[in-house]
Design a protein around this motif. Sequence first.
Motif, PDB file in Angstrom:
ATOM      1  N   VAL A  80       0.838  -1.207   0.000  1.00 29.17           N
ATOM      2  CA  VAL A  80       0.000   0.000   0.000  1.00 29.17           C
ATOM      3  C   VAL A  80       0.875   1.260   0.000  1.00 29.17           C
ATOM      4  O   VAL A  80       0.577   2.237  -0.669  1.00 29.17           O
ATOM      5  N   LEU A  81       1.991   1.200   0.724  1.00 28.03           N
ATOM      6  CA  LEU A  81       2.859   2.371   0.902  1.00 28.03           C
ATOM      7  C   LEU A  81       3.983   2.450  -0.132  1.00 28.03           C
ATOM      8  O   LEU A  81       4.842   3.320  -0.034  1.00 28.03           O
ATOM      9  N   THR A  82       3.955   1.592  -1.126  1.00 32.87           N
ATOM     10  CA  THR A  82       5.066   1.471  -2.077  1.00 32.87           C
ATOM     11  C   THR A  82       5.417   2.758  -2.816  1.00 32.87           C
ATOM     12  O   THR A  82       6.572   2.969  -3.163  1.00 32.87           O
ATOM     13  N   ASP A  83       4.457   3.643  -3.037  1.00 31.07           N
ATOM     14  CA  ASP A  83       4.731   4.879  -3.776  1.00 31.07           C
ATOM     15  C   ASP A  83       5.259   6.012  -2.900  1.00 31.07           C
ATOM     16  O   ASP A  83       5.639   7.058  -3.421  1.00 31.07           O
ATOM     17  N   LEU A  84       5.279   5.811  -1.595  1.00 29.38           N
ATOM     18  CA  LEU A  84       5.802   6.851  -0.709  1.00 29.38           C
ATOM     19  C   LEU A  84       7.326   6.790  -0.714  1.00 29.38           C
ATOM     20  O   LEU A  84       7.914   5.716  -0.841  1.00 29.38           O
ATOM     21  N   PRO A  85       8.001   7.927  -0.573  1.00 31.04           N
ATOM     22  CA  PRO A  85       9.463   7.946  -0.676  1.00 31.04           C
ATOM     23  C   PRO A  85      10.166   7.276   0.503  1.00 31.04           C
ATOM     24  O   PRO A  85       9.657   7.260   1.609  1.00 31.04           O
ATOM     25  N   GLY A  86      11.314   6.689   0.216  1.00 33.99           N
ATOM     26  CA  GLY A  86      12.202   6.216   1.262  1.00 33.99           C
ATOM     27  C   GLY A  86      12.153   4.754   1.604  1.00 33.99           C
ATOM     28  O   GLY A  86      13.058   4.233   2.231  1.00 33.99           O
ATOM     29  N   GLY A  87      11.120   4.061   1.257  1.00 33.52           N
ATOM     30  CA  GLY A  87      11.039   2.643   1.569  1.00 33.52           C
ATOM     31  C   GLY A  87      10.297   2.353   2.853  1.00 33.52           C
ATOM     32  O   GLY A  87      10.071   3.232   3.685  1.00 33.52           O
ATOM     33  N   VAL A  88       9.896   1.087   3.003  1.00 31.60           N
ATOM     34  CA  VAL A  88       9.153   0.626   4.167  1.00 31.60           C
ATOM     35  C   VAL A  88       9.948  -0.522   4.787  1.00 31.60           C
ATOM     36  O   VAL A  88      10.374  -1.433   4.095  1.00 31.60           O
ATOM     37  N   PHE A  89      10.141  -0.462   6.103  1.00 30.65           N
ATOM     38  CA  PHE A  89      10.984  -1.425   6.806  1.00 30.65           C
ATOM     39  C   PHE A  89      10.211  -2.056   7.958  1.00 30.65           C
ATOM     40  O   PHE A  89       9.360  -1.419   8.563  1.00 30.65           O
ATOM     41  N   MET A  90      10.549  -3.300   8.260  1.00 29.05           N
ATOM     42  CA  MET A  90       9.828  -4.032   9.291  1.00 29.05           C
ATOM     43  C   MET A  90      10.361  -3.756  10.699  1.00 29.05           C
ATOM     44  O   MET A  90       9.674  -3.998  11.665  1.00 29.05           O
ATOM     45  N   SER A  91      11.563  -3.239  10.803  1.00 28.42           N
ATOM     46  CA  SER A  91      12.084  -2.899  12.126  1.00 28.42           C
ATOM     47  C   SER A  91      13.086  -1.759  12.002  1.00 28.42           C
ATOM     48  O   SER A  91      13.615  -1.490  10.927  1.00 28.42           O
ATOM     49  N   GLN A  92      13.341  -1.116  13.116  1.00 31.20           N
ATOM     50  CA  GLN A  92      14.299  -0.012  13.163  1.00 31.20           C
ATOM     51  C   GLN A  92      15.678  -0.478  12.711  1.00 31.20           C
ATOM     52  O   GLN A  92      16.419   0.248  12.074  1.00 31.20           O
ATOM     53  N   ASP A  93      16.016  -1.734  12.996  1.00 30.90           N
ATOM     54  CA  ASP A  93      17.324  -2.275  12.625  1.00 30.90           C
ATOM     55  C   ASP A  93      17.497  -2.377  11.109  1.00 30.90           C
ATOM     56  O   ASP A  93      18.612  -2.349  10.610  1.00 30.90           O
ATOM     57  N   ASP A  94      16.378  -2.526  10.387  1.00 28.18           N
ATOM     58  CA  ASP A  94      16.436  -2.655   8.932  1.00 28.18           C
ATOM     59  C   ASP A  94      16.525  -1.302   8.228  1.00 28.18           C
ATOM     60  O   ASP A  94      16.875  -1.230   7.059  1.00 28.18           O
ATOM     61  N   PHE A  95      16.162  -0.224   8.937  1.00 23.54           N
ATOM     62  CA  PHE A  95      16.087   1.101   8.327  1.00 23.54           C
ATOM     63  C   PHE A  95      17.461   1.599   7.899  1.00 23.54           C
ATOM     64  O   PHE A  95      18.423   1.528   8.657  1.00 23.54           O
ATOM     65  N   THR A  96      17.536   2.065   6.654  1.00 21.27           N
ATOM     66  CA  THR A  96      18.765   2.664   6.132  1.00 21.27           C
ATOM     67  C   THR A  96      18.404   3.947   5.405  1.00 21.27           C
ATOM     68  O   THR A  96      17.287   4.127   4.953  1.00 21.27           O
ATOM     69  N   GLY A  97      19.354   4.844   5.294  1.00 24.09           N
ATOM     70  CA  GLY A  97      19.126   6.059   4.534  1.00 24.09           C
ATOM     71  C   GLY A  97      18.603   7.201   5.380  1.00 24.09           C
ATOM     72  O   GLY A  97      18.634   7.173   6.609  1.00 24.09           O
ATOM     73  N   ASN A  98      18.098   8.216   4.681  1.00 13.51           N
ATOM     74  CA  ASN A  98      17.629   9.424   5.349  1.00 13.51           C
ATOM     75  C   ASN A  98      16.115   9.520   5.454  1.00 13.51           C
ATOM     76  O   ASN A  98      15.603  10.399   6.125  1.00 13.51           O
ATOM     77  N   GLU A  99      15.422   8.638   4.760  1.00 17.62           N
ATOM     78  CA  GLU A  99      13.975   8.733   4.753  1.00 17.62           C
ATOM     79  C   GLU A  99      13.368   7.348   4.629  1.00 17.62           C
ATOM     80  O   GLU A  99      13.863   6.499   3.891  1.00 17.62           O
ATOM     81  N   GLY A 100      12.296   7.120   5.355  1.00 15.76           N
ATOM     82  CA  GLY A 100      11.610   5.847   5.269  1.00 15.76           C
ATOM     83  C   GLY A 100      10.597   5.689   6.378  1.00 15.76           C
ATOM     84  O   GLY A 100      10.462   6.545   7.254  1.00 15.76           O
ATOM     85  N   ILE A 101       9.868   4.582   6.312  1.00 14.79           N
ATOM     86  CA  ILE A 101       8.819   4.293   7.275  1.00 14.79           C
ATOM     87  C   ILE A 101       9.118   2.930   7.900  1.00 14.79           C
ATOM     88  O   ILE A 101       9.316   1.948   7.193  1.00 14.79           O
ATOM     89  N   VAL A 102       9.141   2.889   9.226  1.00 18.50           N
ATOM     90  CA  VAL A 102       9.318   1.638   9.947  1.00 18.50           C
ATOM     91  C   VAL A 102       7.949   1.223  10.477  1.00 18.50           C
ATOM     92  O   VAL A 102       7.256   2.006  11.127  1.00 18.50           O
ATOM     93  N   VAL A 103       7.543  -0.020  10.164  1.00 22.08           N
ATOM     94  CA  VAL A 103       6.243  -0.553  10.577  1.00 22.08           C
ATOM     95  C   VAL A 103       6.478  -1.673  11.590  1.00 22.08           C
ATOM     96  O   VAL A 103       7.248  -2.596  11.319  1.00 22.08           O
ATOM     97  N   GLU A 104       5.832  -1.577  12.746  1.00 23.26           N
ATOM     98  CA  GLU A 104       5.976  -2.602  13.770  1.00 23.26           C
ATOM     99  C   GLU A 104       4.610  -2.912  14.382  1.00 23.26           C
ATOM    100  O   GLU A 104       3.793  -2.008  14.562  1.00 23.26           O
ATOM    101  N   LEU A 105       4.384  -4.176  14.679  1.00 23.60           N
ATOM    102  CA  LEU A 105       3.144  -4.575  15.340  1.00 23.60           C
ATOM    103  C   LEU A 105       3.181  -4.095  16.779  1.00 23.60           C
ATOM    104  O   LEU A 105       4.131  -4.374  17.505  1.00 23.60           O
TER     105      LEU A 105
END
Length: 137
Positions: free
Chosen positions: A17-42
Amino acid sequence: MAYSTKIKNTFDQIKSVLTDLPGGVFMSQDDFTGNEGIVVELESSSLISSMSGANTRSYAFGLTQYFKANGTKEQITEALSRRMDKLEYTLTQAQSRTVSGTYYWHDGQVADSSIEETDDGELVGNLTYELSITEIS
């Protein structure tokens, strides 16, 4: 279906659903790279109703929008605010999710949204997205 499989399927669909938003979507803070993105956690899940042959569960996902940029606090807040508005709008449009006849969730809604400053002085957007999944047994 195993609980971990349901969570992974739901995460994969949120990512889609979020694929068109900039920066990427990550499942945890540990996976996050770069300057922009969204981390999703249950954040939580709970049984709403149990009927003969079906259970409905509510799931709350925490989404953290990161946007690391140069500029004044006001400029970064404005840019992050625009990204949060787009994130909220995109999730609102996906309140029910069925793809190619496969059901994923219903009653999706943004329960909370805010911009906060971390202990490191970094601004982040926090959003809680709640949805329901009816599981047929």
